[in-house]
Design an enzyme around this catalytic site. Structure first.
Site, PDB file in Angstrom:
ATOM      1  N   LYS A 127     -34.099  96.878 131.283  1.00 42.24           N
ATOM      2  CA  LYS A 127     -33.870  95.799 130.319  1.00 42.24           C
ATOM      3  C   LYS A 127     -35.037  94.821 130.379  1.00 42.24           C
ATOM      4  O   LYS A 127     -34.930  93.697 130.868  1.00 42.24           O
ATOM      5  CB  LYS A 127     -32.545  95.113 130.608  1.00 42.24           C
ATOM      6  N   GLU A 189     -23.900 108.391 136.941  1.00 41.53           N
ATOM      7  CA  GLU A 189     -23.077 107.204 136.731  1.00 41.53           C
ATOM      8  C   GLU A 189     -21.604 107.575 136.877  1.00 41.53           C
ATOM      9  O   GLU A 189     -21.145 108.562 136.290  1.00 41.53           O
ATOM     10  CB  GLU A 189     -23.350 106.647 135.339  1.00 41.53           C
ATOM     11  N   ASP A 210     -20.489 102.181 138.261  1.00 35.36           N
ATOM     12  CA  ASP A 210     -20.665 101.388 137.055  1.00 35.36           C
ATOM     13  C   ASP A 210     -19.423 100.570 136.738  1.00 35.36           C
ATOM     14  O   ASP A 210     -18.359 101.129 136.442  1.00 35.36           O
ATOM     15  CB  ASP A 210     -21.009 102.301 135.874  1.00 35.36           C
TER      16      ASP A 210
END
Length: 271
Positions: A127, A189, A210
Site C-alpha cells: 500500500k 492467507e 488475516d
C-alpha cells in the site's frame, strides 16, 4: 532514482524557474540549511542530495546525521552550498521527498516501539504511492521496520481469490510449488483456523492470519507450534498492535505506515 528525479524536476520546473531567474543573479552563491520544525526520524538525506546535485552538480551537501536517527525541533541536519538559482529551483522537490520519507519513518518508529519485547517484527505492505514504492519502503526500514514484498515478483502470496480459483488451499499450493522457481517462498492467507491447518498440511512457508481475533491467533500459534512463521494482518492500528503482537505471531504487517503517514515539517532556510 536518477530517472525519477528527472521526472519530478520536469514536473515542477518545466522550462525554468521564472522567479529564481528574475530575482537571483546567475552567479550568486547561497548557503541553506535543512531545519526540523518538529521532532522527526530522518529518511531521504541521500535522495535530497541527489536532487540538489541534479540542478547544481558542484554544490556541497554536508550533514553529520544519518537516516534513521532522531532529530529534534530546531536542529539543522544538513547544509547545502552552491548556485543560488539552482538550489532554490530544487528546493520544493527535495523537501517534498524528505518530508514524506521522514513522515513514514517516524510513524514506523512509533509502531516498532509499541511492539518492543514481543519478539514480533513489523512489516510494511504494497500500500504505497505509485511511483514512490522503493523510497517509501526504504523509509520504513529507516524507522525500524522491514519489507514484506518489494513487488508481486518477490514471492507467492495466495489470497482468498487465488484459492477460490484453484478450488482449495491444497490445490493452490500444489500448483504454486509445481510452477514456481525453487527458492521462491509461498505464503497463504487464512482467516479461519481450519485454513491454518490446511495450509500447514500443504507445506507452505508462511501463513498470514488475516483479520483474525486475538484469541484465534493464539490458537493458530499453538497449532503451528513454531514450525513456520506466522504473520498477522488486517486492521492493525497503533492502539491495537501490541495486543496482536503478544499473541505470539512472528510478523505484523501494517499498511498504515505508508498509506496514512503524514508529511513532517522541514524548512530550507538561508544561513
Amino acid at each position: 532514482m536518477n530517472q525519477l528525479i528527472d521526472l519530478w524536476l520536469d514536473e515542477d520546473v518545466n522550462y525554468y524557474d521564472l522567479t529564481a531567474k528574475i530575482m537571483v543573479d546567475d552567479d550568486a552563491v547561497a548557503k541553506f540549511g535543512m531545519n526540523a520544525r518538529e521532532p522527526i526520524t530522518l529518511s531521504g538525506l541521500k535522495l535530497a542530495e541527489m536532487v540538489f546535485r541534479k540542478m547544481d552538480p558542484e554544490c556541497t551537501f554536508e550533514t553529520s546525521r544519518k537516516d534513521g536517527e532522531r532529530v529534534e525541533t530546531g536542529e539543522t541536519f544538513a547544509v547545502i552550498t552552491g548556485n543560488a538559482q539552482a538550489l532554490l529551483t530544487a528546493e520544493r522537490v527535495a523537501l517534498n521527498l524528505v518530508q514524506r520519507m521522514c513522515g513514514i519513518a517516524g510513524l514506523t518508529a512509533q509502531y516498532v516501539k509499541e511492539i518492543e519485547g514481543t519478539g514480533a517484527i513489523l512489516l510494511d505492505s504494497r500500500k504505497t504511492t505509485p511511483g514512490l514504492r522503493m523510497i517509501e519502503k526504504y523509509a520504513v526500514v529507516c524507522g525500524g521496520g522491514r519489507s514484506h514484498r518489494l513487488g508481486l515478483d518477490s514471492g507467492i502470496m495466495l489470497k482468498d481469490n487465488h484459492i477460490a480459483v484453484a478450488g482449495s488451499i491444497a490445490a493452490a499450493v500444489q500448483r504454486a510449488k509445481a510452477k514456481a522457481p525453487m527458492l521462491t517462498k509461498i505464503e497463504v492467507e487464512a482467516d479461519r483456523l481450519d485454513q491454518v491447518r490446511e495450509a500447514l498440511d500443504a507445506g507452505v512457508d508462511v501463513i498470514m492470519l488475516d483479520n483474525m481475533s486475538n484469541d484465534d491467533m493464539r490458537k493458530a500459534v499453538k497449532i503451528v507450534d513454531k514450525r513456520i512463521p506466522l504473520e498477522c494482518s488486517g486492521g492493525v492500528r497503533l492502539d491495537t498492535i501490541r495486543a496482536k503482537a503478544e499473541t505470539g505471531v512472528d510478523f505484523v504487517s501494517v499498511g498504515r505506515i505508508t498509506q496514512s503517514a503524514t508529511c513532517v515539517d522541514i524548512g530550507l532556510d538561508d544561513l
